[in-house]
Design a protein around this motif. Structure first.
Motif, PDB file in Angstrom:
ATOM      1  N   TYR A 108       0.841  -1.203   0.000  1.00 45.63           N
ATOM      2  CA  TYR A 108       0.000   0.000   0.000  1.00 45.63           C
ATOM      3  C   TYR A 108       0.874   1.250   0.000  1.00 45.63           C
ATOM      4  O   TYR A 108       0.698   2.169  -0.812  1.00 45.63           O
ATOM      5  CB  TYR A 108      -0.877  -0.066   1.247  1.00 45.63           C
ATOM      6  N   MET A 109       1.859   1.272   0.880  1.00 46.74           N
ATOM      7  CA  MET A 109       2.800   2.385   0.983  1.00 46.74           C
ATOM      8  C   MET A 109       3.554   2.581  -0.328  1.00 46.74           C
ATOM      9  O   MET A 109       3.658   3.711  -0.833  1.00 46.74           O
ATOM     10  CB  MET A 109       3.801   2.120   2.109  1.00 46.74           C
ATOM     11  N   PHE A 110       4.071   1.499  -0.889  1.00 48.24           N
ATOM     12  CA  PHE A 110       4.872   1.591  -2.112  1.00 48.24           C
ATOM     13  C   PHE A 110       4.075   2.226  -3.251  1.00 48.24           C
ATOM     14  O   PHE A 110       4.549   3.174  -3.904  1.00 48.24           O
ATOM     15  CB  PHE A 110       5.372   0.207  -2.534  1.00 48.24           C
ATOM     16  N   PHE A 111       2.881   1.728  -3.516  1.00 53.52           N
ATOM     17  CA  PHE A 111       2.127   2.199  -4.676  1.00 53.52           C
ATOM     18  C   PHE A 111       1.649   3.637  -4.505  1.00 53.52           C
ATOM     19  O   PHE A 111       1.702   4.432  -5.460  1.00 53.52           O
ATOM     20  CB  PHE A 111       0.950   1.264  -4.960  1.00 53.52           C
ATOM     21  N   VAL A 112       1.202   4.017  -3.301  1.00 51.51           N
ATOM     22  CA  VAL A 112       0.761   5.396  -3.086  1.00 51.51           C
ATOM     23  C   VAL A 112       1.929   6.363  -3.254  1.00 51.51           C
ATOM     24  O   VAL A 112       1.822   7.376  -3.961  1.00 51.51           O
ATOM     25  CB  VAL A 112       0.121   5.551  -1.684  1.00 51.51           C
ATOM     26  N   LEU A 113       3.069   6.051  -2.639  1.00 52.73           N
ATOM     27  CA  LEU A 113       4.231   6.937  -2.723  1.00 52.73           C
ATOM     28  C   LEU A 113       4.847   6.942  -4.120  1.00 52.73           C
ATOM     29  O   LEU A 113       5.305   7.978  -4.603  1.00 52.73           O
ATOM     30  CB  LEU A 113       5.282   6.527  -1.690  1.00 52.73           C
ATOM     31  N   PHE A 114       4.837   5.786  -4.784  1.00 55.80           N
ATOM     32  CA  PHE A 114       5.426   5.717  -6.127  1.00 55.80           C
ATOM     33  C   PHE A 114       4.653   6.587  -7.115  1.00 55.80           C
ATOM     34  O   PHE A 114       5.243   7.382  -7.861  1.00 55.80           O
ATOM     35  CB  PHE A 114       5.470   4.272  -6.625  1.00 55.80           C
ATOM     36  N   PHE A 115       3.323   6.446  -7.144  1.00 52.12           N
ATOM     37  CA  PHE A 115       2.547   7.230  -8.110  1.00 52.12           C
ATOM     38  C   PHE A 115       2.571   8.717  -7.760  1.00 52.12           C
ATOM     39  O   PHE A 115       2.563   9.572  -8.661  1.00 52.12           O
ATOM     40  CB  PHE A 115       1.111   6.704  -8.195  1.00 52.12           C
ATOM     41  N   GLY A 116       2.635   9.046  -6.465  1.00 52.62           N
ATOM     42  CA  GLY A 116       2.810  10.450  -6.079  1.00 52.62           C
ATOM     43  C   GLY A 116       4.137  11.004  -6.564  1.00 52.62           C
ATOM     44  O   GLY A 116       4.215  12.138  -7.057  1.00 52.62           O
ATOM     45  N   SER A 117       5.198  10.199  -6.458  1.00 50.81           N
ATOM     46  CA  SER A 117       6.520  10.606  -6.937  1.00 50.81           C
ATOM     47  C   SER A 117       6.518  10.785  -8.454  1.00 50.81           C
ATOM     48  O   SER A 117       7.133  11.720  -8.989  1.00 50.81           O
ATOM     49  CB  SER A 117       7.568   9.553  -6.544  1.00 50.81           C
ATOM     50  N   MET A 118       5.819   9.898  -9.139  1.00 50.29           N
ATOM     51  CA  MET A 118       5.765   9.981 -10.598  1.00 50.29           C
ATOM     52  C   MET A 118       5.013  11.222 -11.059  1.00 50.29           C
ATOM     53  O   MET A 118       5.368  11.845 -12.073  1.00 50.29           O
ATOM     54  CB  MET A 118       5.098   8.708 -11.145  1.00 50.29           C
ATOM     55  N   GLN A 119       3.990  11.630 -10.299  1.00 53.56           N
ATOM     56  CA  GLN A 119       3.288  12.878 -10.606  1.00 53.56           C
ATOM     57  C   GLN A 119       4.253  14.060 -10.516  1.00 53.56           C
ATOM     58  O   GLN A 119       4.237  14.956 -11.372  1.00 53.56           O
ATOM     59  CB  GLN A 119       2.128  13.075  -9.629  1.00 53.56           C
ATOM     60  N   SER A 120       5.099  14.046  -9.494  1.00 52.97           N
ATOM     61  CA  SER A 120       6.070  15.119  -9.299  1.00 52.97           C
ATOM     62  C   SER A 120       7.015  15.240 -10.489  1.00 52.97           C
ATOM     63  O   SER A 120       7.225  16.336 -11.031  1.00 52.97           O
ATOM     64  CB  SER A 120       6.875  14.853  -8.011  1.00 52.97           C
ATOM     65  N   TRP A 121       7.566  14.116 -10.920  1.00 52.40           N
ATOM     66  CA  TRP A 121       8.535  14.155 -12.020  1.00 52.40           C
ATOM     67  C   TRP A 121       7.880  14.379 -13.374  1.00 52.40           C
ATOM     68  O   TRP A 121       8.514  14.890 -14.306  1.00 52.40           O
ATOM     69  CB  TRP A 121       9.399  12.895 -12.003  1.00 52.40           C
ATOM     70  N   THR A 122       6.603  14.030 -13.507  1.00 50.92           N
ATOM     71  CA  THR A 122       5.892  14.352 -14.743  1.00 50.92           C
ATOM     72  C   THR A 122       5.738  15.863 -14.886  1.00 50.92           C
ATOM     73  O   THR A 122       5.837  16.412 -15.989  1.00 50.92           O
ATOM     74  CB  THR A 122       4.507  13.670 -14.773  1.00 50.92           C
ATOM     75  N   LEU A 123       5.537  16.551 -13.765  1.00 51.36           N
ATOM     76  CA  LEU A 123       5.478  18.019 -13.790  1.00 51.36           C
ATOM     77  C   LEU A 123       6.824  18.617 -14.206  1.00 51.36           C
ATOM     78  O   LEU A 123       6.871  19.648 -14.887  1.00 51.36           O
ATOM     79  CB  LEU A 123       5.059  18.547 -12.417  1.00 51.36           C
ATOM     80  N   VAL A 124       7.913  17.961 -13.823  1.00 52.43           N
ATOM     81  CA  VAL A 124       9.250  18.407 -14.251  1.00 52.43           C
ATOM     82  C   VAL A 124       9.394  18.244 -15.769  1.00 52.43           C
ATOM     83  O   VAL A 124       9.896  19.148 -16.455  1.00 52.43           O
ATOM     84  CB  VAL A 124      10.359  17.601 -13.529  1.00 52.43           C
ATOM     85  N   ALA A 168      10.546   1.624   1.037  1.00 49.70           N
ATOM     86  CA  ALA A 168       9.619   0.695   1.695  1.00 49.70           C
ATOM     87  C   ALA A 168      10.332  -0.565   2.167  1.00 49.70           C
ATOM     88  O   ALA A 168      10.035  -1.096   3.241  1.00 49.70           O
ATOM     89  CB  ALA A 168       8.483   0.339   0.730  1.00 49.70           C
ATOM     90  N   GLY A 169      11.298  -1.039   1.374  1.00 47.12           N
ATOM     91  CA  GLY A 169      12.002  -2.279   1.714  1.00 47.12           C
ATOM     92  C   GLY A 169      12.822  -2.185   2.982  1.00 47.12           C
ATOM     93  O   GLY A 169      12.982  -3.180   3.712  1.00 47.12           O
ATOM     94  N   LEU A 170      13.343  -0.991   3.289  1.00 46.84           N
ATOM     95  CA  LEU A 170      14.153  -0.814   4.501  1.00 46.84           C
ATOM     96  C   LEU A 170      13.346  -0.985   5.787  1.00 46.84           C
ATOM     97  O   LEU A 170      13.917  -1.172   6.863  1.00 46.84           O
ATOM     98  CB  LEU A 170      14.822   0.565   4.492  1.00 46.84           C
ATOM     99  N   LEU A 171      12.022  -0.949   5.682  1.00 46.54           N
ATOM    100  CA  LEU A 171      11.190  -1.198   6.862  1.00 46.54           C
ATOM    101  C   LEU A 171      11.299  -2.648   7.338  1.00 46.54           C
ATOM    102  O   LEU A 171      11.006  -2.948   8.499  1.00 46.54           O
ATOM    103  CB  LEU A 171       9.725  -0.862   6.559  1.00 46.54           C
ATOM    104  N   GLU A 172      11.732  -3.528   6.428  1.00 44.90           N
ATOM    105  CA  GLU A 172      11.868  -4.948   6.778  1.00 44.90           C
ATOM    106  C   GLU A 172      12.914  -5.174   7.874  1.00 44.90           C
ATOM    107  O   GLU A 172      12.884  -6.188   8.564  1.00 44.90           O
ATOM    108  CB  GLU A 172      12.248  -5.757   5.530  1.00 44.90           C
ATOM    109  N   ARG A 173      13.843  -4.243   8.024  1.00 43.16           N
ATOM    110  CA  ARG A 173      14.895  -4.405   9.022  1.00 43.16           C
ATOM    111  C   ARG A 173      14.484  -3.911  10.408  1.00 43.16           C
ATOM    112  O   ARG A 173      15.233  -4.036  11.372  1.00 43.16           O
ATOM    113  CB  ARG A 173      16.170  -3.651   8.584  1.00 43.16           C
ATOM    114  N   LEU A 174      13.284  -3.338  10.508  1.00 41.04           N
ATOM    115  CA  LEU A 174      12.848  -2.737  11.766  1.00 41.04           C
ATOM    116  C   LEU A 174      12.078  -3.723  12.641  1.00 41.04           C
ATOM    117  O   LEU A 174      11.376  -4.608  12.148  1.00 41.04           O
ATOM    118  CB  LEU A 174      11.968  -1.509  11.489  1.00 41.04           C
TER     119      LEU A 174
END
Length: 325
Positions: A108-124, A168-174
């Protein structure tokens, strides 16, 4: 009644991984369900507006240009980002299903943050398109080609998949040996990693790096392009300046809608603190409303898209008339 530690698996004496997290959402706000119903309508309109724009661009060959490939990408990320967030949000809070499995939370975290990030770079990339069109108009068709834009977009998708995947993957170490209540409306990265009871320094560094990649660097690049655009426009006639500013104004509105809420929330959280309910409200609106407004502000009101829609309607009427005969 939620009980701390009810859903945990102890893998060894020092590492604890939860089976489920609990999404806290808004705290002690009356009639909050009406807000979630509002988000439901936002999602329906987002799907309709972005789906319509994607269909028009796909069906009308005259819109298969570099500029509208970028617009197509923005509409696609808006649609996917809203779909990744809002249906699950409504299921969680309207139907009170606040427990979420650990692995599902990370996805859930990965997909929400990924598409939000992609929106940012599309504006660039949109800013880059305007920069070349205004500063190098005679070389625009040589520099900005369909191949170059597709390559830039693919690089952006690949790079951001890796960045958000590592985040998101670094949360696995917590190890989560205390509270499992995520004080947010989705599995947001900050509220999640701060629940850990072991060393979170790497996660903190990665969070700041991602913030720089998704917010700071794009803003600097967009700002730099508009400085160059302003210099170029100062040397042109007033008529050409007004024509160029129409598309620039629409793009700047999209930039403001996307970046100002994110910046405001993050700066406030890091400096003076913010009421959790206000943070959730601001964050939820900044994740959902721009995706609804983007196609309306930037594309659906432009002359090219309006003419394309008219041509589509005419061709459908001709096809119906022929089929009746």
């Amino acid at each position: 009644m939620y009980r701390e530690g009810q859903f945990t698996i102890i893998l060894n004496s020092t590492f604890v991984r939860p089976v489920k997290f609990y999404l806290g959402g808004f705290y002690n706000i009356p009639h909050v369900k009406y807000y979630y119903i509002f988000l439901c309508f936002v999602y329906i309109l987002t799907v309709l507006s972005n789906g319509f724009l994607l269909s028009v661009i796909y069906l009308v060959k005259t819109l298969h240009t570099p500029r509208y490939i970028i617009v197509f990408n923005l509409a696609l990320t808006d649609l996917c980002g809203s779909t990744a967030l809002i249906p699950k949000l409504l299921d969680t809070f309207l139907f009170n299903r606040r427990y979420i499995i650990y692995e599902a939370c990370l996805s859930y975290m990965f997909f929400v943050l990924f598409f939000g990030s992609m929106q940012s770079w599309t504006l660039v990339i949109m800013a880059y398109d305007r920069f070349v069109a205004i500063c190098f108009p005679l070389r625009y068709n040589i520099i900005v080609t369909r191949k170059s834009i597709v390559t830039i977009l693919l690089c952006s998708w690949t790079s951001l998949v890796m960045v958000i995947g590592v985040l998101a993957g670094l949360l696995e170490r917590l190890s989560f040996c205390g509270s499992l209540v995520i004080q947010s409306f989705f599995c947001d990265h900050g509220p999640t990693y701060r629940l850990a009871c072991n060393n979170i320094s790497i996660n903190y560094i990665m969070a700041n790096f991602t913030f720089a990649v998704v917010i700071c660097i794009p803003l600097v690049m967009i700002g730099a392009t508009y400085v160059c655009i302003s210099i170029a426009l100062s040397r042109t006639s007033s008529r050409e300046r007004l024509k160029a500013m129409r598309t620039c104004t629409s793009h700047l509105i999209l930039v403001a809608l996307f970046f100002i809420p994110y910046l405001g929330t993050n700066i406030t959280v890091k400096t003076s603190g913010i009421d959790p309910n206000m943070r959730i409200l601001n964050s939820s609106l900044s994740h959902t409303v721009p995706s609804l407004l983007n196609p309306i502000i930037y594309a659906l009101k432009t002359e090219e898209v309006i003419n394309a829609i008219k041509r589509l309607c005419k061709s459908k009427k001709i096809n119906r008339a022929v089929s009746k005969k």
